[in-house]
Motif scaffolding. Sequence first.
Motif, PDB file in Angstrom:
ATOM      1  N   PRO A   1       0.827  -1.213   0.000  1.00  0.00           N
ATOM      2  CA  PRO A   1       0.000   0.000   0.000  1.00  0.00           C
ATOM      3  C   PRO A   1       0.860   1.261   0.000  1.00  0.00           C
ATOM      4  O   PRO A   1       2.027   1.221   0.389  1.00  0.00           O
ATOM      5  CB  PRO A   1      -0.764  -0.132   1.323  1.00  0.00           C
ATOM      6  N   VAL A   2       0.260   2.354  -0.450  1.00  0.00           N
ATOM      7  CA  VAL A   2       0.904   3.668  -0.396  1.00  0.00           C
ATOM      8  C   VAL A   2      -0.111   4.682   0.115  1.00  0.00           C
ATOM      9  O   VAL A   2      -1.312   4.409   0.156  1.00  0.00           O
ATOM     10  CB  VAL A   2       1.423   4.122  -1.781  1.00  0.00           C
ATOM     11  N   ASN A   3       0.379   5.836   0.491  1.00  0.00           N
ATOM     12  CA  ASN A   3      -0.512   6.923   0.924  1.00  0.00           C
ATOM     13  C   ASN A   3      -1.376   7.358  -0.261  1.00  0.00           C
ATOM     14  O   ASN A   3      -0.863   7.587  -1.361  1.00  0.00           O
ATOM     15  CB  ASN A   3       0.329   8.099   1.434  1.00  0.00           C
ATOM     16  N   ASP A   4      -2.676   7.480  -0.018  1.00  0.00           N
ATOM     17  CA  ASP A   4      -3.598   7.769  -1.127  1.00  0.00           C
ATOM     18  C   ASP A   4      -4.073   9.223  -1.170  1.00  0.00           C
ATOM     19  O   ASP A   4      -4.940   9.562  -1.962  1.00  0.00           O
ATOM     20  CB  ASP A   4      -4.808   6.833  -1.067  1.00  0.00           C
ATOM     21  N   ASP A   5      -3.505  10.081  -0.336  1.00  0.00           N
ATOM     22  CA  ASP A   5      -3.978  11.470  -0.268  1.00  0.00           C
ATOM     23  C   ASP A   5      -3.849  12.200  -1.598  1.00  0.00           C
ATOM     24  O   ASP A   5      -4.766  12.914  -2.024  1.00  0.00           O
ATOM     25  CB  ASP A   5      -3.214  12.245   0.805  1.00  0.00           C
ATOM     26  N   LEU A   6      -2.703  12.057  -2.252  1.00  0.00           N
ATOM     27  CA  LEU A   6      -2.467  12.787  -3.502  1.00  0.00           C
ATOM     28  C   LEU A   6      -3.400  12.298  -4.603  1.00  0.00           C
ATOM     29  O   LEU A   6      -4.029  13.099  -5.302  1.00  0.00           O
ATOM     30  CB  LEU A   6      -1.011  12.643  -3.931  1.00  0.00           C
TER      31      LEU A   6
ATOM     32  N   VAL B   1      -8.372  13.312  -7.914  1.00  0.00           N
ATOM     33  CA  VAL B   1      -9.711  12.964  -8.409  1.00  0.00           C
ATOM     34  C   VAL B   1     -10.741  13.980  -7.922  1.00  0.00           C
ATOM     35  O   VAL B   1     -11.611  14.416  -8.683  1.00  0.00           O
ATOM     36  CB  VAL B   1     -10.084  11.535  -7.989  1.00  0.00           C
ATOM     37  N   HIS B   2     -10.656  14.364  -6.656  1.00  0.00           N
ATOM     38  CA  HIS B   2     -11.576  15.396  -6.151  1.00  0.00           C
ATOM     39  C   HIS B   2     -11.367  16.712  -6.900  1.00  0.00           C
ATOM     40  O   HIS B   2     -12.340  17.416  -7.215  1.00  0.00           O
ATOM     41  CB  HIS B   2     -11.379  15.589  -4.647  1.00  0.00           C
ATOM     42  N   ALA B   3     -10.116  17.047  -7.193  1.00  0.00           N
ATOM     43  CA  ALA B   3      -9.841  18.289  -7.932  1.00  0.00           C
ATOM     44  C   ALA B   3     -10.397  18.214  -9.348  1.00  0.00           C
ATOM     45  O   ALA B   3     -10.953  19.196  -9.858  1.00  0.00           O
ATOM     46  CB  ALA B   3      -8.334  18.552  -7.956  1.00  0.00           C
TER      47      ALA B   3
ATOM     48  N   ASP C   1      -1.554  21.168  -8.446  1.00  0.00           N
ATOM     49  CA  ASP C   1      -1.689  22.262  -7.477  1.00  0.00           C
ATOM     50  C   ASP C   1      -2.995  22.118  -6.703  1.00  0.00           C
ATOM     51  O   ASP C   1      -3.030  22.273  -5.481  1.00  0.00           O
ATOM     52  CB  ASP C   1      -1.645  23.620  -8.190  1.00  0.00           C
ATOM     53  N   ALA C   2      -4.064  21.821  -7.426  1.00  0.00           N
ATOM     54  CA  ALA C   2      -5.375  21.696  -6.778  1.00  0.00           C
ATOM     55  C   ALA C   2      -5.445  20.451  -5.897  1.00  0.00           C
ATOM     56  O   ALA C   2      -6.090  20.464  -4.841  1.00  0.00           O
ATOM     57  CB  ALA C   2      -6.475  21.654  -7.838  1.00  0.00           C
ATOM     58  N   ALA C   3      -4.786  19.373  -6.306  1.00  0.00           N
ATOM     59  CA  ALA C   3      -4.865  18.105  -5.570  1.00  0.00           C
ATOM     60  C   ALA C   3      -4.337  18.217  -4.152  1.00  0.00           C
ATOM     61  O   ALA C   3      -4.834  17.561  -3.231  1.00  0.00           O
ATOM     62  CB  ALA C   3      -4.111  17.025  -6.327  1.00  0.00           C
ATOM     63  N   THR C   4      -3.309  19.022  -3.980  1.00  0.00           N
ATOM     64  CA  THR C   4      -2.704  19.174  -2.656  1.00  0.00           C
ATOM     65  C   THR C   4      -3.258  20.381  -1.902  1.00  0.00           C
ATOM     66  O   THR C   4      -2.854  20.645  -0.776  1.00  0.00           O
ATOM     67  CB  THR C   4      -1.175  19.307  -2.772  1.00  0.00           C
ATOM     68  N   GLY C   5      -4.168  21.093  -2.537  1.00  0.00           N
ATOM     69  CA  GLY C   5      -4.736  22.283  -1.920  1.00  0.00           C
ATOM     70  C   GLY C   5      -5.782  21.959  -0.866  1.00  0.00           C
ATOM     71  O   GLY C   5      -6.265  20.829  -0.752  1.00  0.00           O
TER      72      GLY C   5
ATOM     73  N   ALA D   1      -9.417  20.442  -2.111  1.00  0.00           N
ATOM     74  CA  ALA D   1      -9.470  19.032  -2.512  1.00  0.00           C
ATOM     75  C   ALA D   1      -9.270  18.109  -1.315  1.00  0.00           C
ATOM     76  O   ALA D   1      -9.962  17.094  -1.174  1.00  0.00           O
ATOM     77  CB  ALA D   1      -8.423  18.747  -3.577  1.00  0.00           C
ATOM     78  N   GLN D   2      -8.339  18.459  -0.447  1.00  0.00           N
ATOM     79  CA  GLN D   2      -8.091  17.595   0.713  1.00  0.00           C
ATOM     80  C   GLN D   2      -9.247  17.662   1.719  1.00  0.00           C
ATOM     81  O   GLN D   2      -9.571  16.663   2.362  1.00  0.00           O
ATOM     82  CB  GLN D   2      -6.759  17.970   1.373  1.00  0.00           C
TER      83      GLN D   2
END
Length: 199
Positions: free
Chosen positions: A87-92, A97-99, A147-151, A154-155
Amino acid sequence: MSRSIDYYFFMISPFAYLGSRELERIAGVHAARVNVKPVKVQTVFQETGGVPPAQRAKPRQDYRFIELERWSRERGLPITLEPKYFPVNDDLAAGAVHAANATGGDPLALAHALLAACWAGERDVSDPPTVREIAEATGHDGAQLMDAATGEAAQQAFQTTTREAIDRGVFGSPWYIVEGEPFWGQDRLDFVERKLAQG
């Protein structure tokens, strides 16, 4: 009136990957909108009693592999049972996808491409250059989306959707809700299609 499917899933779920194209097909046949809603696997498991695959008893782990191979053949999709980056961190990936959803992109196509990258391509979907490349390959502006994905927006959407999912009874991935009726697992997509056909 257009029907809709609320689609909750983990960005590193092999069963979400195996069901993604079939979900897209079903939605197209029935002119249904898919509300693409990635949720945080760790939070869902912690609050609903789920256990990560590596921590499950060996018979459960073994049967999971059997099911993955079986459905890989059934869906005609390649799969690596133990990919390098899982597994890996799925935040990004979830943030991307949310962005895409918030900016008028194609979140379903992006989600499938990211899932396929993990389970068929053995790529690291927690790696920014990898996610950017996949975003661009699915027709998105890679730099803008990253940029939006880590903003914050989106989070926050990721967290809010995770809470929404838990409040609606979601405890696994993929999970579909049609007119209030829940369906857990891509092997329930036949029932999702029957539900849509009723209307």
